[in-house]
Scaffold this active site. Structure first.
Site, PDB file in Angstrom:
ATOM      1  N   GLY A  22     -36.953   7.834  18.707  1.00  0.00           N
ATOM      2  CA  GLY A  22     -37.411   6.638  18.012  1.00  0.00           C
ATOM      3  C   GLY A  22     -36.977   6.551  16.566  1.00  0.00           C
ATOM      4  N   GLY A  59     -38.983  15.550  20.614  1.00  0.00           N
ATOM      5  CA  GLY A  59     -37.847  14.882  21.236  1.00  0.00           C
ATOM      6  C   GLY A  59     -37.969  13.379  21.195  1.00  0.00           C
ATOM      7  N   GLU A  60     -39.169  12.872  21.428  1.00  0.00           N
ATOM      8  CA  GLU A  60     -39.392  11.432  21.394  1.00  0.00           C
ATOM      9  C   GLU A  60     -39.284  10.903  19.960  1.00  0.00           C
ATOM     10  OE1 GLU A  60     -40.019  13.125  24.782  1.00  0.00           O
ATOM     11  OE2 GLU A  60     -41.521  13.598  23.247  1.00  0.00           O
ATOM     12  N   PHE A  61     -39.698  11.710  18.987  1.00  0.00           N
ATOM     13  CA  PHE A  61     -39.528  11.297  17.594  1.00  0.00           C
ATOM     14  C   PHE A  61     -38.055  11.091  17.269  1.00  0.00           C
ATOM     15  CE2 PHE A  61     -38.295  12.822  13.353  1.00  0.00           C
ATOM     16  CZ  PHE A  61     -38.821  11.785  12.587  1.00  0.00           C
TER      17      PHE A  61
END
EC number: 2.4.99.12
Length: 436
Positions: free
Chosen positions: A69, A64-66
């Protein structure tokens, strides 16, 4: 938290991973992925030692963070095609899914935090700019970057009063924030909380880069048609339920089991064999996507079994892979996003909202500002029971105008929040952070 307790936490974390690895797939992958890690990093970075472009390192906790970003990373690549991009993950779910991502030159696991590991990793990677996405704060990595005066930006940070930064025991966490060069946060509320800490680190409300990412996907960046999904949906009304847990599925199964004319696509958050079997038990007339892939769309045209009470072809398709969900919502009449019946709260509602579809979810949303705002905008609908789900689904499916207006509110909300990526890129350009 004192440094002594932090070391104790790291020790217990490592021991816990080792203890559960024989029975837990994620823990096993976490350990296996870090075996020989420094030798691999050393070998890969050595092959690129003659390249002169700046090195950008982006760290993400998980998948999810990928995705959060990713818009910044890809825009940096467009702005500076000669840069080398290093991508790191802490979680196996992020690494295993994106280990072949073509937008990065090197993709590694992040070693467990320690003074030696932090020094060794940074010595090998030699970053000129570091992007830390949302959270996953690791003390020794952040401190080592600060010691070396390497620019370190937090992207799409989000802060709440119940986090350790704002507690009496949060001194170590507060110091980690001081290691950043600049904090880009999602909301004004986050900025106001950080101002109470009297940090020396500048804070900017940039918004959430996930809005830019989902807009890019919906606009056609990944518009490859899913022919089998389209064949399954046919001309029927479709409910796409993404990132579901058992608590979500228990609110949906009765409706699916009693409405053979409606197509359901269910994408569980976890796809272990045990979880898939749970989903199959709940949705009685279902088939897995892998079976549809193997047998082809022709299986959908076969006549139903004969006999009294015979049910037509399966009306529920269970997605047993990772990576399709953001494109599945395109095929929905109504979307449902899971997690809202669990303690951790609802998952990513933006992936569904961007397609201009009504977004339904459970009641646990207070930690997720986008879900709260989506509800306030009229695009999000909260349910608290299977009975409420049935009422909402029936109302929307039987009233096309209301369904369309609710979906339009979803799309307008998402598009009103775009632009975070551009704000971060401008800061990098204006401060010349992409120079060696």
């Amino acid at each position: 938290m004192s440094i002594i307790f932090y070391h104790l936490f790291l020790l217990l974390y490592k021991l816990g991973i080792r203890l559960i690895a024989p029975w837990n797939r994620k823990a096993k992958l976490w350990l296996e992925g870090r075996q020989g890690l420094f030798d691999r990093i050393r070998a890969e970075m050595a092959t690129a030692a003659d390249k002169s472009g700046p090195v950008v390192w982006m760290h993400c906790s998980s998948l999810g963070e990928f995705e959060q970003g990713r818009p910044v990373l890809e825009e940096l690549r467009r702005q500076a095609p000669g840069c080398r991009i290093v991508l790191s993950f802490f979680s196996p779910s992020g690494y295993t899914t994106r280990k072949d991502y073509k937008g990065a030159d090197h993709i590694f696991y992040l070693p467990l935090d320690s003074p030696g590991n932090a020094r060794a990793f940074i010595d090998l990677v030699k970053p000129d700019l570091v992007l830390w996405v949302k959270y996953d704060y690791w003390y020794y990595f952040l401190v080592e970057l600060k010691k070396r005066n390497i620019p370190l930006l937090l992207i799409s940070g989000i802060f709440r009063e119940d986090q350790p930064f704002f507690k009496w025991y949060g001194r170590l966490h507060r110091y980690m924030l001081e290691c950043f060069t600049h904090l880009f946060v999602q909301t004004e509320a986050s900025k106001q909380l950080l101002q109470r800490l009297r940090l020396t680190t500048p804070v900017t409300v940039s918004g959430d880069t996930r809005f830019d990412r989902v807009i890019e996907i919906a606009a056609g960046g990944e518009r490859e048609p899913l022919s089998l999904i389209a064949a399954f949906c046919g001309q029927q009304q479709v409910i796409v339920a993404g990132s579901t847990w058992e608590e979500d599925e228990e609110e949906l199964d009765h409706y699916a089991n009693t409405h053979p004319d409606i197509r359901f696509i269910v994408a569980p958050h976890e796809i272990s064999e045990a979880r898939l079997q749970e989903v199959e038990r709940l949705f009685r007339h279902s088939m897995r996507y892998s079976v549809l892939e193997k047998q082809g769309a022709g299986v959908l045209a076969r006549p139903p079994a004969a006999g009294r009470g015979a049910w037509p072809q399966p009306n529920v398709l269970i997605i047993d892979n990772i990576g399709m969900l953001s494109r599945l919502y395109r095929y929905a009449t109504i979307t449902y996003v899971g997690g809202g019946f669990g303690d951790d709260g609802v998952h990513n509602v933006l992936e569904a909202a961007v397609y201009g579809k009504p977004v339904v979810f459970g009641p646990v949303i207070e930690k997720y500002i986008e879900a709260v705002e989506l509800t306030e905008s009229g695009g999000g609908l909260i349910i608290d029971s299977a009975l409420e789900a049935e009422k909402v689904f029936n109302r929307l499916l039987q009233n096309p105008q209301e369904c369309q207006e609710t979906g339009l509110a979803s799309s307008q909300y998402v598009h009103s929040k775009k632009g975070a990526t551009g704000r971060i890129i401008r800061y990098i350009q204006e401060n010349r952070l992409l120079t060696n």
